[in-house]
Design an enzyme around this catalytic site. Structure first.
Site, PDB file in Angstrom:
ATOM      1  N   TRP A   1       0.859  -1.177   0.000  1.00 53.08           N
ATOM      2  CA  TRP A   1       0.000   0.000   0.000  1.00 53.08           C
ATOM      3  C   TRP A   1       0.898   1.230   0.000  1.00 53.08           C
ATOM      4  O   TRP A   1       2.097   1.124   0.235  1.00 53.08           O
ATOM      5  CB  TRP A   1      -0.930  -0.002   1.194  1.00 53.08           C
TER       6      TRP A   1
ATOM      7  N   ASP B   1       6.341  -4.644   3.020  1.00 56.24           N
ATOM      8  CA  ASP B   1       6.753  -5.471   4.152  1.00 56.24           C
ATOM      9  C   ASP B   1       7.762  -6.513   3.704  1.00 56.24           C
ATOM     10  O   ASP B   1       7.824  -6.882   2.527  1.00 56.24           O
ATOM     11  CB  ASP B   1       5.550  -6.206   4.749  1.00 56.24           C
TER      12      ASP B   1
END
Lengths: 368, 179
Positions: free
Chosen positions: B106, B125
């Site tokens: 995101w 991540d």
């Protein structure tokens, strides 16, 4: 043999001593509740701890899988249901997602249903799962980031199917077998299930909030009249569904109407006290982008008059709040960065005790 | 007795010190083109995302830098939520050795204090290892609820990877916000 003779003599000498005590047999306790103020505390350690809020005693633990967001309490079947992930090699290997059902009696798993390996995880969100009003179906939210809901028949211990929810997410059960969802376009979606757990219909509300200007938080509470949602800025909405699957959205009031500059925030920032039809909200002084900040006060609102009744200052900031459902309610608060749960007597307006030593990073507290 | 009112910095500091996070975003140290391709897939997949005005530079552009990437105050972390990979053997734009970047992510938008411009940050991540546990940081500029995934930092973005185990988070500059 000298050594055997020595052992024989030793046993002979010890025998009279043994006769003076009552020997014990190792046994396993059964869980029989945690008193009138039993609570369940979740945390980032994938444990659900059960405490008696009156004594502070720990009554047991449910050991959960990875990504367990919230434990659904099924009082009718005396079970806890939770969506979990298991990797066959700790941080690697084959991924298996399940809805596990843990017994009230021994806090251990007694049923497991495999679901698609994509149930939502991350920061815990209470509405990543829910149980249909008739108690039959467990609904589990998925984000991959495409959103969908997995349906599990708890009675038959069977996975029913996955419902694509296209731009809408989360689970807010209403009626017997329906659930509401929040949508990124500012509307709500209502999905109705048939008796087998398959989608029967879906409808949408009108747009009632702006995602960029003031989005509706995922954190809501269910009341007798419907679900109460709040926006980042503190505007409340009551959302309900009629039997003919129409969504009704009623604006209520703004939390800071009588005291500007305060906002709601936290992981579990809102609680509902059913006997008095009142709302408790964790509030902090702040502006934009503070929607996850912990509360420094609890504000008590009477939902009938829509007025602020009381402001309770907190001795420790709080990211989660719950209230007991009796006539003389206790407020439970905890902060994710502390292992202490504080208990306030709402009527006396002061903290009465704390429970220390919670598992680290506590997230939610709920009534048993 | 008057209570000490915790400031936002107090909150951040306490969170930094104490809080673990089980899962979050995902990461891939990918080329900008690849990143945009993935972002495009995400936009199509959700059918919700506004078109992001990402500036495509004609040549390499050096982003002016200031601050400590191991500090939660670092400018790129204005909407991050997780352990800083900079403290875990990686950097603000790389995963630690052996961690697996996720193919989806995101994005947020942060102001660079050096040039005053707003940059689009991809909060990828790194996955497949146990939680790093170092330098937890949570800031929420522009963060939106989880039912709006492209703008939510609460979601475990370790999806589409071999493992969904969350390890740490990065903050990769993927463009200039010309809005």
């Amino acid at each position: 043999m000298p050594f055997r003779l020595f052992l024989f003599c030793l046993l002979f000498v010890m025998h009279p001593l043994r006769a003076d005590i009552t020997t014990e047999t190792l046994k396993v306790e059964e869980f029989n509740g945690a008193g009138p103020h039993g609570i369940l505390v979740m945390n980032f350690e994938n444990k659900a701890e059960i405490y008696d809020a009156d004594t502070g005693a720990l009554h047991g633990q449910i050991s959960l899988g990875y990504g367990a967001n919230y434990v659904e309490i099924d009082r009718h079947n005396k079970q806890f249901h939770v969506a979990e992930t298991y990797l066959s090699r700790h941080t690697r290997g084959e991924r298996t997602d399940v809805v596990s059902s843990y017994s009230f009696r021994n806090l251990s798993s007694e049923q497991e249903v495999m679901i698609p390996a994509k149930h939502s995880s991350g920061s815990p969100i209470r509405s990543y799962s829910g149980i249909s009003g008739d108690g039959r179906f467990m609904l589990v939210n998925n984000i991959t980031p495409a959103m969908s809901v997995s349906v599990v028949d708890l009675k038959r211990a069977a996975f029913i199917g996955e419902i694509a929810t296209a731009g809408c997410g989360l689970v807010y059960p209403v009626g017997k077998r329906d659930f509401l969802q929040l949508c990124g376009d500012g509307r709500m979606q209502l999905i109705s299930l048939d008796k087998t757990g398959k989608e029967a219909s879906r409808t949408h509300s009108e747009k009632f909030f702006e995602m960029e200007q003031d989005p509706v938080m995922e954190k809501a509470v269910k009341t007798d009249a419907g679900w109460i949602f709040m926006t980042f800025k503190g505007q409340l909405f009551l959302v309900s569904a009629s039997r003919d699957a129409q969504i009704a959205i009623k604006p209520l009031f703004t939390l800071d109407a009588e005291m500007a500059g305060w906002r709601p925030g936290g992981l579990q920032p809102i609680a509902y006290h059913q006997p008095s039809h009142s709302l408790l909200v964790l509030m902090h002084e702040g502006g934009d982008d503070t929607h996850k900040d912990p509360g420094t006060e609890v504000w008590l609102f009477d939902l009938t008059s829509q007025r602020l009744l009381h402001r309770q200052k907190l001795e420790q900031i709080a990211s989660a709040i719950e209230v007991s459902q009796d006539e003389n309610p206790l407020i439970y608060t905890l902060f994710i960065g502390s292992e202490t749960l504080d208990i306030y007597d709402l009527r006396k307006g002061r903290k009465i005790r704390s429970i220390e030593g919670l598992a680290s990073a506590p997230t939610f507290v709920m009534n048993l | 007795m008057p209570m000490k009112k915790p400031s936002r910095n107090d909150f951040m500091s306490r969170i930094d010190q104490r809080v673990g996070k089980s899962t979050r975003h995902s990461a891939r140290q990918m080329s900008r083109r690849s990143m945009l391709t993935r972002l495009g897939q995400l936009l199509v997949g959700t059918a919700l995302v506004p078109v992001l005005p990402v500036a495509r530079a004609s040549g390499p552009v050096r982003v002016p830098e200031i601050g400590d990437p191991q500090s939660c105050d670092y400018w790129r972390y204005c909407a991050i939520d997780g352990y800083l990979c900079s403290c875990c053997g990686g950097s603000s734009s790389s995963c630690p050795p052996g961690a697996e970047p996720s193919p989806v992510t995101w994005v947020g938008t942060c102001e660079n204090p050096v040039d005053g411009k707003r940059y689009i940050i991809s909060y990828n991540d790194c996955c497949g290892k146990a939680e790093c546990g170092k330098c937890f940081c949570n800031r929420n500029e522009g963060d939106r609820p989880v039912y709006y995934p492209p703008k939510s930092n609460d979601i475990n973005w370790c999806v589409g990877t071999k493992s969904n185990a969350y390890h740490c988070s990065t903050a990769v500059v993927v463009g200039l916000d010309e809005d």
